[in-house]
Write a protein that holds these residues in place. Structure first.
Motif, PDB file in Angstrom:
ATOM      1  N   SER C  33      18.316  33.632  60.396  1.00 45.73           N
ATOM      2  CA  SER C  33      18.538  34.545  59.274  1.00 45.73           C
ATOM      3  C   SER C  33      20.000  34.444  58.837  1.00 45.73           C
ATOM      4  CB  SER C  33      18.170  35.978  59.661  1.00 45.73           C
ATOM      5  OG  SER C  33      18.935  36.392  60.749  1.00 45.73           O
ATOM      6  N   ALA C  34      20.249  34.731  57.577  1.00 45.74           N
ATOM      7  CA  ALA C  34      21.522  34.390  56.955  1.00 45.74           C
ATOM      8  C   ALA C  34      22.706  35.185  57.484  1.00 45.74           C
ATOM      9  CB  ALA C  34      21.416  34.596  55.446  1.00 45.74           C
ATOM     10  N   CYS C  35      23.879  34.536  57.474  1.00 53.29           N
ATOM     11  CA  CYS C  35      25.165  35.168  57.775  1.00 53.29           C
ATOM     12  C   CYS C  35      26.139  34.798  56.674  1.00 53.29           C
ATOM     13  CB  CYS C  35      25.765  34.616  59.072  1.00 53.29           C
ATOM     14  SG  CYS C  35      24.744  34.849  60.490  1.00 53.29           S
ATOM     15  N   VAL C  36      27.053  35.695  56.392  1.00 53.18           N
ATOM     16  CA  VAL C  36      28.113  35.378  55.431  1.00 53.18           C
ATOM     17  C   VAL C  36      29.463  35.696  56.053  1.00 53.18           C
ATOM     18  CG1 VAL C  36      26.638  35.907  53.452  1.00 53.18           C
ATOM     19  CG2 VAL C  36      28.147  37.674  54.386  1.00 53.18           C
ATOM     20  N   GLY C  37      30.504  35.055  55.528  1.00 51.28           N
ATOM     21  CA  GLY C  37      31.850  35.339  55.990  1.00 51.28           C
ATOM     22  C   GLY C  37      32.811  35.193  54.826  1.00 51.28           C
ATOM     23  N   LYS C 170      26.062  31.713  48.954  1.00 50.79           N
ATOM     24  CA  LYS C 170      27.150  30.781  48.614  1.00 50.79           C
ATOM     25  C   LYS C 170      27.458  30.836  47.132  1.00 50.79           C
ATOM     26  CE  LYS C 170      26.659  27.262  52.164  1.00 50.79           C
ATOM     27  NZ  LYS C 170      25.996  25.967  52.371  1.00 50.79           N
ATOM     28  N   THR C 171      26.403  30.898  46.326  1.00 54.06           N
ATOM     29  CA  THR C 171      26.596  30.941  44.887  1.00 54.06           C
ATOM     30  C   THR C 171      27.412  32.174  44.494  1.00 54.06           C
ATOM     31  OG1 THR C 171      24.458  29.882  44.672  1.00 54.06           O
ATOM     32  CG2 THR C 171      25.389  30.849  42.672  1.00 54.06           C
ATOM     33  N   TYR C 172      27.049  33.303  45.089  1.00 58.05           N
ATOM     34  CA  TYR C 172      27.796  34.527  44.830  1.00 58.05           C
ATOM     35  C   TYR C 172      29.254  34.367  45.220  1.00 58.05           C
ATOM     36  CZ  TYR C 172      29.559  39.261  45.168  1.00 58.05           C
ATOM     37  OH  TYR C 172      30.336  40.369  45.025  1.00 58.05           O
ATOM     38  N   LEU C 173      29.453  33.842  46.415  1.00 53.83           N
ATOM     39  CA  LEU C 173      30.815  33.769  46.960  1.00 53.83           C
ATOM     40  C   LEU C 173      31.683  32.806  46.146  1.00 53.83           C
ATOM     41  CD1 LEU C 173      29.880  33.714  50.756  1.00 53.83           C
ATOM     42  CD2 LEU C 173      31.017  35.587  49.541  1.00 53.83           C
ATOM     43  N   GLU C 174      31.102  31.682  45.744  1.00 56.11           N
ATOM     44  CA  GLU C 174      31.874  30.727  44.949  1.00 56.11           C
ATOM     45  C   GLU C 174      32.352  31.343  43.646  1.00 56.11           C
ATOM     46  OE1 GLU C 174      29.571  27.159  44.511  1.00 56.11           O
ATOM     47  OE2 GLU C 174      29.671  26.781  46.677  1.00 56.11           O
ATOM     48  N   LYS C 175      31.507  32.220  43.114  1.00 52.50           N
ATOM     49  CA  LYS C 175      31.834  32.861  41.829  1.00 52.50           C
ATOM     50  C   LYS C 175      33.007  33.832  41.973  1.00 52.50           C
ATOM     51  CE  LYS C 175      28.827  34.936  38.297  1.00 52.50           C
ATOM     52  NZ  LYS C 175      27.394  35.285  38.172  1.00 52.50           N
ATOM     53  N   HIS C 176      33.117  34.433  43.177  1.00 59.94           N
ATOM     54  CA  HIS C 176      34.091  35.514  43.342  1.00 59.94           C
ATOM     55  C   HIS C 176      35.241  35.227  44.283  1.00 59.94           C
ATOM     56  CE1 HIS C 176      31.566  38.472  41.201  1.00 59.94           C
ATOM     57  NE2 HIS C 176      30.551  37.756  41.708  1.00 59.94           N
ATOM     58  N   HIS C 191      31.619  42.848  48.964  1.00 60.90           N
ATOM     59  CA  HIS C 191      31.302  41.450  48.627  1.00 60.90           C
ATOM     60  C   HIS C 191      30.326  40.853  49.636  1.00 60.90           C
ATOM     61  CE1 HIS C 191      33.730  40.731  45.136  1.00 60.90           C
ATOM     62  NE2 HIS C 191      34.857  41.143  45.719  1.00 60.90           N
ATOM     63  N   ALA C 192      30.580  41.137  50.918  1.00 59.89           N
ATOM     64  CA  ALA C 192      29.698  40.607  51.957  1.00 59.89           C
ATOM     65  C   ALA C 192      28.272  41.106  51.741  1.00 59.89           C
ATOM     66  CB  ALA C 192      30.218  41.023  53.337  1.00 59.89           C
ATOM     67  N   LEU C 193      28.147  42.409  51.478  1.00 57.63           N
ATOM     68  CA  LEU C 193      26.817  42.982  51.288  1.00 57.63           C
ATOM     69  C   LEU C 193      26.138  42.411  50.050  1.00 57.63           C
ATOM     70  CD1 LEU C 193      27.453  46.715  52.257  1.00 57.63           C
ATOM     71  CD2 LEU C 193      26.140  45.002  53.528  1.00 57.63           C
ATOM     72  N   ARG C 194      26.905  42.311  48.964  1.00 59.65           N
ATOM     73  CA  ARG C 194      26.311  41.767  47.736  1.00 59.65           C
ATOM     74  C   ARG C 194      25.830  40.335  47.948  1.00 59.65           C
ATOM     75  NH1 ARG C 194      31.179  43.244  45.128  1.00 59.65           N
ATOM     76  NH2 ARG C 194      31.116  45.505  44.786  1.00 59.65           N
ATOM     77  N   SER C 195      26.638  39.541  48.675  1.00 58.29           N
ATOM     78  CA  SER C 195      26.214  38.142  48.889  1.00 58.29           C
ATOM     79  C   SER C 195      24.962  38.083  49.755  1.00 58.29           C
ATOM     80  CB  SER C 195      27.350  37.335  49.519  1.00 58.29           C
ATOM     81  OG  SER C 195      27.631  37.799  50.819  1.00 58.29           O
ATOM     82  N   LEU C 196      24.804  39.063  50.650  1.00 59.16           N
ATOM     83  CA  LEU C 196      23.638  39.063  51.532  1.00 59.16           C
ATOM     84  C   LEU C 196      22.345  39.449  50.814  1.00 59.16           C
ATOM     85  CD1 LEU C 196      24.821  40.652  54.915  1.00 59.16           C
ATOM     86  CD2 LEU C 196      23.926  38.340  54.574  1.00 59.16           C
TER      87      LEU C 196
END
Lengths: 254, 254, 254, 254, 254, 254, 254
Positions: C33-37, C170-176, C191-196
Motif C-alpha cells: 500500500s502506498a507511502c509518500v514522503g 507522485k503527480t500531485y507532489l511534482e505539481k507542488h 500535502h502528504a494527506l492530499r497526495s495520499l
C-alpha cells in the motif's frame, strides 16, 4: 540438442573418461592472441602479440615480470593470468625472504601446476582459462621454458607457441630450434619475432605496437622490449622479409 | 528454446571456451548511462550523464570521490558501484594510515580488478554488473585513467568512454586525444563535455541537470563540477555548438 | 512456457545484463500500500495508507520510529521491513553509545543500501521485498528524505511516493514540490494527506483508520499522527475537497 | 502441468513479486483445527478445538503455557509449535533471570516474528508451518492478544480466530467484540466457547473432550480449563443454545 | 507422470500446505512389524512382533532397554531406531550423572521429538523413518506410554499400537483399555499378547520366536520377556484361544 | 537420449549397485599410454611409453621417483598423477624424519588407496583419473609391485600392465612371469621393453624417445633409464626382433 | 523413462516409505563374490571366494584380520571394505590402549553399524557398498558372528552367507547349523568349505587359489588359511565329494 550431460561440471567424468569442462577451458587458451617462447644455452626469450583494444589504451600487458629471473607470456583470460602472476610474485618474494636466494623456476612451476590441478577436482571453482609460457634463468640450472595448461599439465620446452594461429609459429620453431642452443641474445629475439609474424590476424603485420618481447638469462635480468625498443629488431625483420620475399618466396612459413 | 546450457553458472565454460555469465554481466555496463574519461600531462577528467529518476530527486550520483587524489565514474548497477567505491575508500584510508601517504592508484586498481576476477571463478557470488572509470593523480607518476570490467580486466587509457551510446564519445576522443597531453584544465573539461553530447538519449541535450564532470591533478584535489558550477562550461559548449552548426555542419560527431 | 531460465537465481545474469530476481522483488514493493514522503527546509514528513487486515486488529504499522530523529514508511513485505527497522534501531543505539550523538541519516541509509546490495550478490539469501521511505532530521544538515530499493539503490528526494497507485501521489507532489521548502509543519502534513488521497483503493476514502502520518524536524522529535490525532487534518482535507470539487473540478489529481 | 517454476524455493521471487513457498506454508495453518482469542480490559482468553487422535490418547495439546503471564494456542504443525513454544519458554526464563521480571509480551512476540522472518529469507530452512495466538498479561500494559504467521507477520488483535472453519468464529467475534472490554472473566470464556461452536467439523459438537480454554490476566496466572473444568461452561452454552434455538433461530452464527 | 514436484525435498511445502517427504517417511513406520503399548496405574508394557530374517539369526531386536526405568519398541528402520536409542541412553546417563536421579521420561521424549522435528526443517538430513513406543516409569508421576513420529509429533497414550496390521491391535485395545488401570502385571502382559495376535502376517501365529514383551513399573526394573520366558504366557493365550473359539466365536478380535 | 540418470554424481548408486562415475574415471586410465611393471626376487622394474607432445618438449615424465626405494609409472591424467606423487614424496619424507627409516611401501600404498576411496564417497571431489604402478624395494620384505585404481582398489602383482593397448603387454607377461623370480636386472629390463613393444600406437616402434624404464631393488637405488641410457637395451631388442622375425614369426606377441 | 524420481538422493523418501539409494547400495553386496560365516560354542569361522583378477596378482584379500580376536570377510566394494577395516583396527587399538583389554566385538559392531547409518541420513556421503561378516571371540561371551549391511542394519547369526550365489550356501547352512555348536575346529572349516562350493561361478571348482578361510576362538588367535594351508581341507572335500556323488547324489546342494 545439447551435446551431452557430462560437460557442465568440472567434477563429472564423461563415459569416455574425459573432463569436458577442462577441455572447454583449454579452448580459451586457443583463442588468446599468440605467444612464443624459446631458449638457448644461456637465455630464455618469450614473445607475444598484443591485441589492440583501442589506440587510446596506453598498454595492455601480454608479458609480465615475476622476478628478476623470471617472466610470463599469457594466452587466454587476462584477469586469470594477472591473478596467477600476482601469486607467483608473492611466492618468489617469500622464497627470497626465507632462503635468501631466488625461487627455483621448476619448483614454482610445479606448484603453479598443482594450483591449476586443484581447480579441476573441486566443484567450487572453475578451471583457469589461461595458458602461461614461463621464461626463467636459474643460477644452478640455466635457462628454462615452461608451459602451463588449464588441466594442470606442465611441459618443459626448448621452444613452443600457444594461442590463436600459433601453429604457424610452431612450424617455424620446429624448423630452427636445433640451432637455438648456440644462438646469441639478438638472434633469439629475431627468431621469436619471425615466429610471431605468421600469427598476426588477417593481413596484419607485426609492428612495434602489437609486438612484445622479453628476455632473461645469464647476467641478464628480465627485461621487456616493447614499442620503440622493438624498432631496431623489426627493422631487421623487414630487411629480411624483403630479402625473404625475393629470396625463398615463402617468408611467412619460415 | 534457450540459447545454450552453459550460460547460467559463472563457473561453467562453454564449449567455445567462453564464460557467458561474465559476458552477460558486461551487458549491464553497456546499458548504463555513458561515462567518459581523458587525461593530459597534469590532469585526469571524468564525465558522466546522469539519468533523471525524477525531477524531485535531489541527486543521483554517477561520479564518486574516493580520496583527494582519486574518483570514479560508473556505468551499470549503481548499488554494485557504491559497494565497490566504499571498499576503495577504505583501502585508501588504511593505506594512508599505515604508510602516511596516498594509495598509489595503479595498486588500488589492480586489487580492484582481482576483486572482480574472484567473482568470476566461484559459484557463491555473481560477477559485478558495473564498469568503472578511475581518474587519479599520483605524486610520483602523474595522472592516470583506468577502466575496470566485470571480467576482472583492467585497462589504462589516455581517453575512453563506456556505457550506452558511448561509441559516439569514443569517436570524438580518438579524433582529438593526441592533443590532450598539452591541454589545460578547462580544455580537458570541454573535451569531456563535447564527447558526452553524442551520448544523450533521443533528442535530449546535455544540461546542467544531466551532466557531471570531475577533475583531479597536479595541485588540484578531486572536485566535482555539477549543476550551476557546470553552467559556464555548458555556455561555452552552446556557443561552439552554434558555431559548429554553422561551421563544420556535424557538431554532434565532433 | 516459462519466460526464461535466468530468473530463478539472484546470482544469474540474463543475456540482456539484467538480474531478474531483483526485478521481481521490486514488484513486491509496487504491490504494497502506498507511502509518500516530502520535506521542507526544516521538516520531513512521511505518510502511508494502512491496509485493514481486520477491524478487530488494534494496529498494523506502516510507519515505524527508528530514533528521535528518524522514522520509516514501508511498502512491501512487512516482516522484512520490521527486521530492517530493528537493525536500524540497533545501529542508531550503537552510534549514540559510541559517539554520544545521533547517527547521521545519510550514513545509516548508505549502510542500509549495502545491506540490500549484498542480498543481490549471493545465492544464500533472497533480495529484501520491501521499499523504505526514510524521513530524518540531522542537526548538521537538516531534514532528509531517502528511498531504498530491493536492488540496493538509494535515492534522496525532495518528495516522492512508492507502492500501489503511487503514481497519483507522485503527480500531485511534482505539481507542488517547489513550494515545499517554505511550508510550515501543518502544510506539509496536508500535502502528504492530499497526495495520499489518490492512492486509496477503489472508491475508498482516506480516513483516520487507514491514514497515518509522521513528522520529524527542527526542534521536533519524531511523532506519529494516527487515528484521532489525524482527525483535525482530515477535516481540513474534507473542507478543501468540497471546495476543490466546486473549485477546480479534479481534486483527486491535485 | 505444474503451476509455475517459482514455488519450490523459499528464496525465489515469482515474477509477480510473491514468495509462494511462504504462501503454501500458510495453507498449513488454515488446515489446523481452529483457535480463537479475545481480550477484555483485564483478561486475555484463548480457546482451541482439539482433534481426537484416538480416545486412548491421554492428551494432545493445542494450548501451551509459556510463563505465568503468557500462553499460546496453535493451528498447524504441532511439532513446529512445540519447538517454538520451547524457545519462548527459554526466552522468558532468561529474561526473568537477567532482569528479575517477566518478559514483556510485545518484545517476545517481535523476536518470535523475526525468528519466522529469517526462515523466509534463507534456503537452509523451510518456513514454519504453524500460526500462534499468544495471550499475555503485562503488568505495565495489561492484556494482549497477538497472532503470528509463517510469513513473519505479526498482528495485535482485540479478538480473532485462525485455522479450519475459523471464518465462523471471526463472524461471531466481529459481531460482539465491542462489548468485550467490559466483560468479566466468565463472559470472555463464554464468548470464546460460543465462537468455537461454529468451527467444529461436520455435525460435531463442542464437548469437554474437544474443547480447550485458557485465561490469563490481572491477578490471574495463566490457567488451562479442560475436560471436567470445562463442563460448567459447556452447560451454560447448552442452556443458551436451547434458548437460542427457540429465541433467535440461528444460534450457530451467534 | 510423477505425482508432483513438491515431494522430493523435506524443506519444500506443497501448495496444499503439506510436507510430503515427512508423510513418506511415515509410510516407513506403517510397514514396520507391529508394536503395542499399554499401561496400568503401576506398570507400562510394550510388545512387538519380531520379523524372522532367518532362522539362523540369533536375535533381531524390536524392543530395546534405554535405562532401568525406560524402554522402547520400534516400527520402521531398525538402523534409525538403534541410533536414536543410543542417543536416549546417553541422555539418561548424563542426567543421572548430573542430577543423581533418573531422567524424567516426559522430558526425554520432548527432546526426542524436537530431534525429529529438526530433521523436518533442514535440507541436510532426511526425516527419521521410525516410530517409537516408549514405556517408562517415573518415581514421581508413575507409568507413561509415549509414541513418537517422523514428523516430530509426540503423543501420550493409555494404550496404542503402530506398524503393519496394527489396526487389529488398536481395535482390541480400544475395547479393553478402560479396564487396564486396575490390571495386574500379568494381565497387562496378556492384553499385550492378545492385541498382537491379530497383527501376525498371513496365517502365522504368535510364537515364542516372533513375540517379544517388556515391562517396567513400580518396584519393577525394565525387563524383556522373550523366547522361553514367553512360553508361560503363550500357553495361557492358547488355552484362552481354545476357550474363546468355543466361547465367543471371535477370538482374534478380542 | 542419455544413458541413465545415475552416472553424473559419484555419490549416487545405480539400481544395479554400481558407481558409474568411478567406472568412467577408470576409462581415463585405459586411454593413458601404456605402463608395465614386473619383479624378480630382488628387483622391481617399471616401464612406460611416453607420448610425444612435441619434439621440442624437453621431457614429459611418465615415471617419477618417490624416494630412493620407490617410484611410480602412470597412465591417465598427468596432473592428477603429479599431485599424488607429490603427496607420496611428502609421506616418505615425514616417515623418514619421524622413524629414521624408509616408508614401508605396502603402508604407503594402502594410504594412497584410501585417499582414492575417499574421493568416491563424497560429492565435493571427483575420483582421480589416473592409475599408478608402484615399484618399491623394502629392506624387510623385498621388491613389490602395486597397482592403484580410481576406485580405491589396490592390487599387488608379480607383473602387470595398464593403459592403452596394454592387453598385448599382459599377454607377454603372463607367458613369461614364472621365469621372473630368478631373472637378473638386465633381463627384467629386457622383459619390460619386450612387453612394451606391442603397446606402441599404429606402426610405431619403441625408441629411445618414447621408451622409459626404471628399476629399484637390493643394493639398487631407484634409477630412471631413458634416452641414450636406453640405447643399449633397445639394440639388444632389435637384434632379438630380427632373430624373432626369422625365428618364431610373431615377435609382437612374444 | 526413468523408474522414478526418488532414487538418486539418499536423503529422499519414496512415496512408499523406502530409501532407494540404500537399496541400490545393497545390490553391490549381492554382486560381490560369496562369503560364509558360522560358529560353534568355541569358534567362529569365516570363508570367502576370491575372484581371480589375474594370475599374476599375488593376492586379492577377501578376509582381513582386525585384531587377534576378530576378522572380517567382505562382499561388495573392496575399497570401502578396506577403509572400514582400517577404522575397525584403529578402534581396537584405541580400546586396548585405554582399557588394557580387547574391544568387545558387539560394541565395535554397533559402532560400525552407526557409521553405516549416518551415511544414509546425510546427502554429503553415499552409503557404503559393502557387507561384512565379522567373526570374533570375546573372552567373556565366546564366539560371535555378525553381519553388517549398507542400510546400517546389523544381525547376529549362528551361520549365514552373503554375496553372489550365496543362496546355495545358506541352504547348506540351514540344513546343518543345529549340529555346529558341538563341532570341532576342523569340522567347522569343512562346513564352511562345503557351503562355499555351491557359490563358485559357472562350472568352476573350489580351489586353493580361490578359497579362503579364517578361524578365531578359544585359545585360538585369528588365523587365515589360504593357498597351500588350504590343501588338506580341500583334499578331504574332494574325497567326500566323490563319496557324495556316489552316496547321496547331490553333493553340491549338501
Amino acid at each position: 540438442m545439447h551435446r551431452n550431460m557430462y560437460d557442465t561440471d568440472v567434477t563429472v567424468w564423461s563415459p569416455e573418461g574425459r573432463l569436458l569442462q577442462v577441455e572447454y577451458a583449454m579452448e580459451s587458451v586457443k583463442q588468446g592472441s599468440a605467444c612464443v617462447g624459446l631458449r638457448s644455452s644461456n637465455y630464455a626469450v618469450i614473445g607475444a602479440l598484443k591485441r589492440s583494444v583501442n589506440e587510446m589504451a596506453s598498454h595492455q600487458k601480454k608479458i609480465m615480470e615475476i622476478d628478476h629471473h623470471m617472466g610470463v607470456a599469457i594466452a587466454g583470460l587476462t584477469a586469470d593470468a594477472r591473478s596467477l602472476a600476482k601469486w607467483m610474485r608473492n611466492e618468489c618474494l617469500n622464497h627470497k625472504y626465507v632462503y635468501g636466494q631466488p625461487m627455483p623456476s621448476k619448483r614454482l612451476c610445479d606448484d603453479l601446476a598443482d594450483k591449476h590441478q586443484r581447480t579441476t577436482q573441486t566443484y567450487v571453482r572453475r578451471p583457469y582459462g589461461v595458458g602461461l609460457l614461463v621464461a626463467a634463468y636459474d643460477e644452478a640450472t640455466g635457462p628454462h621454458l615452461f608451459q602451463t595448461c588449464p588441466s594442470g599439465n606442465i611441459y618443459e620446452y626448448y621452444a613452443t607457441a600457444i594461442g590463436a594461429r600459433s601453429q604457424s609459429a610452431k612450424t617455424y620453431l620446429e624448423k630452427h630450434y636445433e640451432t637455438f642452443p648456440e644462438s646469441e641474445k639478438d638472434d633469439l629475439i629475431m627468431h621469436a619475432l619471425r615466429s610471431l609474424t605468421g600469427c598476426v590476424q588477417g593481413d596484419g603485420e607485426l609492428t612495434k605496437e602489437n609486438g612484445s618481447i622479453a628476455i632473461v638469462g645469464k647476467d641478464q635480468k628480465f627485461i621487456l622490449i616493447e614499442n620503440d625498443d622493438l624498432t631496431q629488431y623489426l627493422d631487421r625483420l623487414e630487411v629480411e622479409g624483403g630479402a625473404a620475399e625475393g629470396g625463398d618466396g615463402d617468408a611467412m612459413q619460415e
